[in-house]
Scaffold this active site. Structure first.
Site, PDB file in Angstrom:
ATOM      1  N   HIS A 101       1.772  -3.606  -1.888  1.00 28.84           N
ATOM      2  CA  HIS A 101       3.339  -3.757  -1.851  1.00 28.84           C
ATOM      3  C   HIS A 101       3.668  -4.309  -0.146  1.00 28.84           C
ATOM      4  CE1 HIS A 101       4.571  -2.690  -5.571  1.00 28.84           C
ATOM      5  NE2 HIS A 101       5.009  -1.202  -5.528  1.00 28.84           N
ATOM      6  N   TYR A 111      11.140   7.037  -0.444  1.00 32.88           N
ATOM      7  CA  TYR A 111      10.583   6.247  -1.537  1.00 32.88           C
ATOM      8  C   TYR A 111      10.379   4.904  -1.332  1.00 32.88           C
ATOM      9  CZ  TYR A 111      11.395  10.345  -4.245  1.00 32.88           C
ATOM     10  OH  TYR A 111      11.436  11.893  -5.006  1.00 32.88           O
ATOM     11  N   GLU A 112       9.371   4.136  -1.688  1.00 31.78           N
ATOM     12  CA  GLU A 112       9.122   2.704  -1.230  1.00 31.78           C
ATOM     13  C   GLU A 112      10.255   1.739  -1.543  1.00 31.78           C
ATOM     14  OE1 GLU A 112       5.115   2.408  -3.038  1.00 31.78           O
ATOM     15  OE2 GLU A 112       5.951   1.882  -4.983  1.00 31.78           O
ATOM     16  N   SER A 113      11.048   2.111  -2.514  1.00 35.37           N
ATOM     17  CA  SER A 113      12.237   1.264  -2.709  1.00 35.37           C
ATOM     18  C   SER A 113      13.162   1.015  -1.802  1.00 35.37           C
ATOM     19  CB  SER A 113      12.908   1.716  -3.858  1.00 35.37           C
ATOM     20  OG  SER A 113      13.427   3.094  -3.692  1.00 35.37           O
ATOM     21  N   GLY A 114      12.830   1.812  -0.686  1.00 30.62           N
ATOM     22  CA  GLY A 114      13.983   1.670   0.588  1.00 30.62           C
ATOM     23  C   GLY A 114      14.927   2.568   0.862  1.00 30.62           C
TER      24      GLY A 114
END
Lengths: 260, 287
Positions: free
Chosen positions: B104, A52-55
């Site tokens: 992003h 997920y792009e939150s890391g």
């Protein structure tokens, strides 16, 4: 489709989940991609790697995250890294097999609009959320899958705005490093690009759906593959797992404390 | 050198009309208390930078704090649209809002460039996308070694970064845990930084390699327990998803939004007062 014993949303999610396999590294968008990916993880692909792009790398949530950065993603991940790192070392460097995206609108080449609809860019009729991670997910992953409901508002002849690139007619592959969008999964069926024109073509219908229905829900003149397949019916196990996932999610998100 | 002070003092000292603010927290540790304080102090004409301008910027935009927004994804995560953000862009209400939008990956790279003291960032970005046509901060550069054409985007160098974290010690060293997002880069890219924390402790007890901001890169530290509500602070409280869903109804209508902001933010003294006001309303509704 009540007589079939499942909804069009359920067959869409299940059809998408079947495409994931153990060992694939999948960069997951929130919403339907996340639902399909976690369904796959609970069934036939327990070792699919979800990013997920939150890391969060290798996240294994027990309920569907409401946001891309829910705490459970971090708690269950193999590694939690910063946002610059996830986009640079993991996505941009080519470590992602499948970029799995939702979209507000697509065109016949799998270009995606999540920016504006109608009017002009500066004065749009509808302002959408914008790019998020999608422009780079769509072009740096080895391939991209798109999942969205199919109708004339979402499947359009010409996009007002290309947020994230698909194929370009006459410029096969263009500057996309991977294969670009390889499949679009909808509530009516599955579309794959024609190998010559790269135009998305109906290659499978979900049970009970007709070609006419799919054509009526498409803003371009939808072409149909020579060998049109029918999506296998959802199994009892698939339906049970999906409904259980949604029930757990509902219970978890509905009961959040209002105390801070 | 970090000074430990009240949030009111930190905001009034550093945030002025026209300031360029970066308030970060990638779905986790969103600095809501600080956003409310900016609203209470009536700041105007701010440039607001944030990768994901969710509820906090919806509130600030709706209250007329911003004249410009720099962002990469503007929505209410898992819920839908940001109605105040959309109303500002589509109808210039309550004030015209200029926007500069990125992806992003780009925003993250721009913060990194700012934190690194470089004038621009390089990334393999925007291939086939229309976004660069509408954004003068995005250009291209040719690699001198391979000839590859890459996206080049202007570094972010905000006046003030504002973030929320779990802990600081009495000297002002700050520990961030869980999803750390872009906060470290935002602080290092900015001229000044305000950090609100759940608690100030005698000993930080930071694990080796943890995300720690040394006291000498932080301007003000303010103890604001619960200051990330309705987002979450890992190890302290979870995200209030029902608030985020309820926000859709509150923000949809201008009058409802204004009444809510007036009752819970403008007429409360601080974030603790805001929470008491929300709790009073919840108790009244549930008898």
């Amino acid at each position: 489709m009540a007589e079939l014993g499942y909804t069009s949303n359920e067959i869409m999610t299940i059809a998408a989940s079947r495409r994931l396999a153990d060992g694939m590294v999948c960069f997951v968008g929130i919403g339907m991609p996340s639902a399909a990916a976690n369904l796959a993880r609970s069934l036939h692909a327990p070792e699919v790697v979800l990013i997920y792009e939150s890391g969060t790398i290798g996240a294994r949530p027990t309920v569907l995250p409401l946001s891309i950065g829910d705490g459970e993603l971090a708690e269950t991940a193999d590694a939690v890294v910063s946002v610059p790192e996830i986009f640079r070392y993991w996505l941009q460097a080519g470590r992602v097999d499948v970029g799995f995206l939702g979209a507000a609108q697509i065109d016949k080449y799998g270009n995606i609009n999540t920016t504006v609809i109608g009017g002009t860019y500066d004065s749009p009729q509808v302002r959408l959320p914008g790019a998020g991670g999608a422009p780079e997910i769509a072009t740096a992953s080895k391939e991209t899958w798109i999942i969205l409901k199919q109708n004339k508002r979402t499947f359009v002849e010409k996009l007002h705005f290309v947020t994230s690139a698909g194929h370009r007619p006459g410029a096969h592959g263009s500057a996309i490093r991977g294969r670009g969008p390889t499949v679009v999964i909808t509530d009516l069926g599955v579309l794959t690009p024609d190998p010559e024109t790269m135009e998305f073509t109906l290659s499978a219908l979900h049970p009970g759906v007709t070609v006419e229905q799919a054509r009526a829900a498409t803003g371009w003149e939808l072409k149909v593959a020579l060998h049109l397949e029918i999506t296998p019916e959802p199994t009892a196990a698939e339906l049970a797992a999906l409904r259980d996932l949604y029930a757990r999610t509902e219970a978890a998100h509905g009961s959040a404390s209002t105390e801070g | 050198m970090a000074e430990i002070t009240t949030l009111r003092n930190a905001i009034s000292s550093l945030v002025h009309d026209g300031s360029i603010l970066a308030m970060e927290g990638f779905t986790h540790l969103i600095p809501f208390a600080a956003g409310h304080e900016v609203i209470r102090q009536g700041r105007k004409s701010l440039t607001l930078i944030r990768m994901t301008p969710d509820l906090i910027y919806d509130q600030m935009i709706g209250m007329g704090c911003a004249s410009r927004l720099v962002f990469s994804w503007g929505g209410n995560p898992g819920v839908g649209s940001l109605h105040r953000f959309r109303d500002a862009i589509q109808n210039s209400w309550p004030a015209p809002l200029a926007i500069e939008e990125h992806s992003h990956a780009d925003m993250a790279a721009r913060y990194q460039a700012g934190a690194s003291g470089l004038p621009f960032a390089v990334l393999r970005g925007y291939v086939g996308s229309d976004i660069p046509q509408y954004n003068a901060s995005i250009s291209s550069v040719t690699c001198p070694f391979t000839g590859e054409v890459l996206a080049a985007t202007r570094a972010l160098t905000p006046d003030v970064a504002i973030i929320h974290a779990q802990k600081a010690d009495r000297k002002g060293n700050v520990l961030i845990q869980g999803i750390t997002g872009i906060q470290k880069e935002a602080v290092l890219a900015s001229k000044k930084a305000i950090v609100t924390v759940e608690e100030i402790v005698d000993h930080l007890d930071a694990p080796m390699n943890a995300c720690v901001l040394p006291f000498w890169v932080v301007t003000y530290v303010c103890e604001v327990p619960g200051g990330a509500f309705p987002s979450y602070a890992h190890g302290y409280y979870s995200r209030d998803n029902s608030f985020c869903k309820a926000w859709d109804g509150i923000a949809r209508d201008r009058a409802t939004f204004m009444a809510w902001m007036h009752e819970h933010v403008l007429t409360t003294e601080d974030f603790a007062g805001f929470k008491r006001s929300l709790n009073r309303e919840a108790e009244a509704q549930h008898g």
